[in-house]
Design a protein around this motif. Structure first.
Motif, short mmCIF file in Angstrom:
data_model
loop_
_atom_site.label_atom_id
_atom_site.label_comp_id
_atom_site.label_asym_id
_atom_site.label_seq_id
_atom_site.Cartn_x
_atom_site.Cartn_y
_atom_site.Cartn_z
N CYS A 6 -1.23 0.29 -16.34
CA CYS A 6 0.04 0.86 -15.88
C CYS A 6 1.17 0.58 -16.87
O CYS A 6 1.99 1.46 -17.17
CB CYS A 6 0.40 0.32 -14.50
N TYR A 46 -0.04 -4.39 -9.01
CA TYR A 46 -1.43 -4.70 -9.36
C TYR A 46 -1.55 -6.10 -9.94
O TYR A 46 -2.53 -6.80 -9.68
CB TYR A 46 -1.97 -3.66 -10.34
N GLU A 91 3.08 6.43 -6.98
CA GLU A 91 2.18 7.42 -7.56
C GLU A 91 2.72 8.83 -7.35
O GLU A 91 2.61 9.69 -8.23
CB GLU A 91 0.79 7.27 -6.95
N ILE A 129 2.64 1.69 -3.34
CA ILE A 129 1.76 2.30 -4.34
C ILE A 129 1.73 3.82 -4.18
O ILE A 129 1.84 4.58 -5.15
CB ILE A 129 0.34 1.72 -4.24
N LEU A 175 4.19 -0.08 -10.50
CA LEU A 175 2.79 -0.12 -10.08
C LEU A 175 2.08 -1.29 -10.76
O LEU A 175 1.29 -2.00 -10.13
CB LEU A 175 2.09 1.19 -10.46
N GLU A 185 0.83 -1.20 0.00
CA GLU A 185 0.00 0.00 0.00
C GLU A 185 0.87 1.25 0.00
O GLU A 185 0.61 2.20 -0.74
CB GLU A 185 -0.94 0.00 1.21
#
Length: 949
Positions: free
Chosen positions: A54, A42, A22, A18, A38, A15
């Motif tokens: 992505c 995913y 980002e 990510i 990323l 988490e």
């Protein structure tokens, strides 16, 4: 920011990874590496669509970015899109001809498509570039099993050489503190990544359940990437029996070895071999006095540190010429014990009874279906008039793979019209029920089926198999012999053909066998867990007694290798370029930099050496500088901007004035307020990435033309922002035609389009099935309830539906009564199981309402407890106490169903006789005055900290 993303990824805090990837992209919109990584995360979370998005974004920044090309090819391979996958991986190799792991992934692609020779060539090309590639090395060994008939020792030598090379990378323990008492209780460790709904899980379940935990304490080392309900069931059973469960996913293999040693495991059993996510690196460290390989791999591991390999006399006869590094231990019956899936469902009658022809089939993976297998199958089909062949495997969703398979059979004389090819079936129940399409299962060779054979037999489908000279060839022999079907075991190809034809010649006998097969299997050694565990524990005890006497096969091999000078000085764990060194779910590769553990199957982009001294990636600030103020001027808060960036980082690459402002102006022009627009875009920021002229405007115009009201259009958009970015137009027209065909009036359709537009977003096939199901339930399409029922059916899975049925049945409702209630008020099936329980508990147990009365008034389930049921029930009791009503004349159900306006008027009349009735009701309508809790007993802090469930 980028480097922080890498760091958090290494710590498995995905988490946070990510967030920082980002942010890295936020501050540097040209950071293709962040987009790529990323995508890796995913993909690891099974969000394949997001991963593709992505990777494509990364490639829009760097078209020749070899790692993203490779990773996109990996996702396409997982999805069965073989042509697209091949194109991407080949582009990655063109972009970087020394990209070793791209060749590995190309090998996986060829393997899944059934081209084993090409797969092996690709793996070997990878090894030429990177001789230490663990992925390619192990994938090559696995692939060689598919075509190995045991005519020479090449495959054994390949395993042995791999084991010698691999062992050099790990230090070995040479002494243990475990007491050498031959009859004491033993500690048995089982290590595997497959304690979830996976083939191996059907064979490890029996040992975990039936072990004598007093004399054989079980310690499970679970490397499961993504736990499921089966994982939790296994864990619960092991812990309740007194065993230990250790989650080791993400831990470095030498660390796992030290944990095993601290647990004082006596016999360590690995269940994976050279398949996905194995822990052979941990086994190379030799953390336990005795080490065993079992279940997951049909050959030797090649590792000198493993003492024994568990098998049986059918799979590996005493006179076998197949060589193994490990010593073979043969169990008294079959070396496997199968626990069927509880989701399997009943066995169906033989389809030949209704079809009038025999259907042969196989659900094995395409790698096992070699050209020789197809030759034999074609001969069988050609010899049995009108017979058909059904084959199911993932790559058949790709047209080119299907056509190549059919073309091969046509060249062998079998018309393609007699062949049915099915792609992967996701749900286990549906997969098992697909055996209802098959009369006779045809096993593969020289790599026979295992789980597929057991599933086939359990569903009543007899299997024809053939023995050979290697273990992989003989697994079917062992399984069928255990069940008592030795007469379906052939020794030659000609006998295999004859047995299949003979079995097909008597449909009555075939049908009778089908009906008896599940019971025959259940009473056989293959499914007798308690008997199986006796043989397994006896084998463990014999191994331990031998150890206590100094019989340690691995130690002897190690000493022999040292004397032959074949074991150089031990080095650190693998090479610095491959710190994880594990095969992935589909045998794909994880490369530098170190981001993810064995759950990932791609490689991450490396940009660490491009960062500044502060560890941050300095990007071009122009877009970011203008972006935040832009959103601020549109009414977004800082929190909402962060949410939008988190959900849709692609927005950061947009030019505010050019790409975003026209969309805001358009949405404002149709009547949406600034607040509306903010809510819509925070809920569905992907809309920002859609074309205004080609998508958003046409969708809004279509809605407006259908609803004939700007007000209704705005209601629909506010209720479902998806209409702005979904493929709304094609689905909407198609689904409205479905409703029109069954007789739904236009005004009912428009009402649903206004207030439940999301129902129209699903694909036409899904929507049609929901409508047909509602029609089949007896709903009148001209009534509003019909559309509500479609909404209910479409919005919940079969599992959710069944759970709600079970909840009602728990309260004494018959299934027919539930369906009648659904027809009366579809909302009763759209409430949660908790809401149903709460209403039933209050009405039946507290208020004393008869069950039959609730059944006839199912609308009560839909009413609000706080705003309707509880306050009105309290007023009902109050009015009875005041003698204002008689329960024989005024029932509680009618009291609860009465519309609010009429109800208040009724209370106003009562208030004239007993002042205070209306005030009492209004007081109870205040949720705080319901007195459901007492602040002296339930504090606010506890209330806030309480977990959601």
């Amino acid at each position: 920011m980028y480097n922080l993303g890498v760091a958090y990824g290494e710590m498995l805090k995905f988490e946070m990874a990510i967030v920082f990837y980002e942010l890295a992209f936020h501050f540097n919109p040209h950071c293709a590496e962040a987009c790529n990584n990323l995508g890796v995360i995913y993909k690891d979370r099974d969000n394949l669509d997001k991963a593709v998005e992505c990777y494509q974004l990364a490639l829009s920044i760097k078209p020749n970015f070899s790692q993203s090309l490779n990773n996109l090819g990996v996702v396409y391979t997982v999805q069965g899109k073989m042509d697209a996958a091949s194109s991407m991986i080949e582009k990655a190799i063109v972009a970087n001809p020394t990209y070793a792991e791209a060749y590995n992934n190309l090998g996986v692609l060829y393997r899944d498509a059934g081209s084993i020779s090409l797969a092996i060539e690709a793996y070997e090309q990878c090894l030429k570039i990177d001789p230490d590639s663990r992925n390619a090395g192990q994938n090559r060994l696995l692939a060689m099993n598919y075509i190995n008939e045991g005519t020479d020792d090449k495959l054994f030598e390949a395993h042995r050489d791999w084991g010698l090379r691999f062992m050099r990378l790990y230090p070995q323990y040479t002494s243990w503190d475990n007491s050498r008492e031959p009859e004491r209780p033993l500690v048995i460790g089982y290590v595997s990544p497959d304690y979830f709904t996976h083939s191996v899980s059907y064979f490890i379940e029996a040992p975990l359940i039936y072990h004598d935990y007093v004399n054989y304490k079980v310690v499970v080392y679970s490397a499961v990437v993504k736990a499921d309900a089966k994982t939790m069931k296994f864990k619960d059973r092991v812990l309740k029996r007194g065993g230990m469960w250790r989650d080791i996913y993400g831990l470095e293999e030498k660390k796992v070895a030290s944990i095993v040693r601290e647990d004082k495991v006596d016999i360590l059993v690995e269940l994976t071999g050279h398949t996905a996510n194995n822990k052979l690196g941990m086994m190379a460290c030799r953390p336990a006095p005795l080490q065993v390989t079992w279940i997951g791999y049909p050959n030797t591991t090649g590792l000198p540190t493993i003492d024994y390999r568990i098998t049986d006399a059918m799979a590996d006869p005493p006179d076998t010429k197949q060589k193994h590094v490990e010593d073979l231990v043969r169990l008294p019956d079959c070396f496997l014990c199968y626990t069927p899936s509880p989701e399997a469902g009943p066995a169906s009658p033989a389809p030949a009874l209704s079809n009038g022809f025999i259907t042969f089939g196989s659900f094995n993976n395409l790698a096992k279906i070699t050209p020789k297998v197809l030759q034999v199958w074609a001969k069988i089909l050609c010899a049995v008039p009108n017979s058909r062949l059904i084959v199911k495997c993932k790559p058949f969703c790709c047209d080119s793979v299907r056509q190549r398979f059919l073309s091969t059979l046509e060249q062998l004389g079998l018309e393609s019209l007699r062949v049915d090819l099915l792609p992967l079936i996701l749900l286990n129940h549906d997969h098992m029920q697909a055996y209802s399409l098959m009369d006779i299962s045809l096993d593969t060779f020289p790599y026979a089926g295992t789980t597929t054979t057991c599933e086939s037999l359990y569903m009543g489908v007899p299997c024809v198999t053939m023995g050979g000279s290697v273990h992989a060839h003989n697994v079917g022999v062992s399984l069928l012999s255990a069940v008592g079907l030795e007469h379906l075991v052939a020794k030659t190809e000609d006998e295999y053909i004859r047995l299949a034809i003979q079995l097909a010649s008597d449909v009555t006998a075939l049908s009778n066998l089908r009906m008896d097969l599940r019971n025959l299997m259940a009473n056989s050694p293959l499914c007798n867990g308690s008997k199986f565990i006796n043989g397994l524990e006896s084998a463990y005890r014999d191994m331990w007694r031998g150890y206590c006497k100094g019989n340690i096969p691995s130690l002897k091999r190690m000493e022999m290798l040292q004397n032959q000078n074949q074991t150089p000085q031990i080095t650190s764990l693998l090479s610095k370029d491959d710190p994880f060194g594990s095969i992935k779910e589909n045998g794909f590769s994880l490369g530098p930099p170190r981001l993810l553990t064995s759950g990932a199957i791609e490689e991450n982009g490396s940009q660490a050496n491009q960062s500044s001294s502060s560890g941050l990636v300095v990007g071009t600030p122009s877009v970011v500088t203008g972006l935040k103020p832009f959103f601020k001027t549109q009414g977004f808060s800082d929190t909402q901007i962060s949410q939008l960036i988190r959900k849709f980082p692609v927005a950061l690459s947009c030019n505010p004035e050019k790409n975003l402002l026209p969309k805001f102006k358009f949405l404002s022009s149709i009547g949406l307020s600034d607040t509306d627009i903010v809510k819509l875009l925070v809920a569905r920021p992907k809309s920002l990435g859609r074309s205004l002229d080609n998508h958003i405007v046409p969708s809004v115009e279509l809605l407006n033309s259908l609803l004939q009201s700007n007000e209704r259009t705005l209601i629909a958009i506010r209720r479902c922002a998806w209409v702005l970015d979904w493929d709304f137009q094609s689905n909407l027209i198609l689904n409205m035609e479905v409703l029109r065909d069954v007789g739904v009036p236009g005004d009912k359709m428009l009402y649903m389009l206004t207030y439940q537009p999301r129902d129209f977003l699903v694909s036409g096939e899904v929507f049609r099935k929901a409508v047909e199901e509602v029609v089949g339930m007896g709903f009148d399409p001209s009534k509003t309830h019909f559309m509500l029922a479609v909404h209910a059916i479409r919005s919940m899975s079969k599992g959710t539906w069944d759970k709600k049925i079970e909840t009602y049945e728990k309260w004494g409702w018959r299934k027919e009564e539930v369906l009648l209630a659904f027809r009366s008020d579809p909302w009763c099936m759209m409430k949660s199981e908790e809401k149903i329980d709460t209403v039933m508990e209050f009405l039946v147990n507290k208020m004393g309402v008869e069950l039959s009365v609730v059944v006839k008034n199912s609308v009560l389930i839909s009413l609000s407890m706080e705003k309707r049921i509880v306050p009105r029930s309290l007023v009902y009791e109050y009015c009875m106490d005041k003698k204002l009503i008689d329960k024989n004349q005024v029932g509680l159900c009618g009291w609860l169903k009465c519309p609010e306006t009429y109800f208040v008027k009724r209370l106003e009349r009562y208030d004239k006789y007993v002042p205070g009735v209306l005030e009492f009701y209004r007081e109870k309508m205040d949720q705080k005055s319901l007195r459901l809790i007492d602040k002296d007993h339930v504090g606010l802090c506890w209330w806030l900290k309480c977990p959601e469930t």
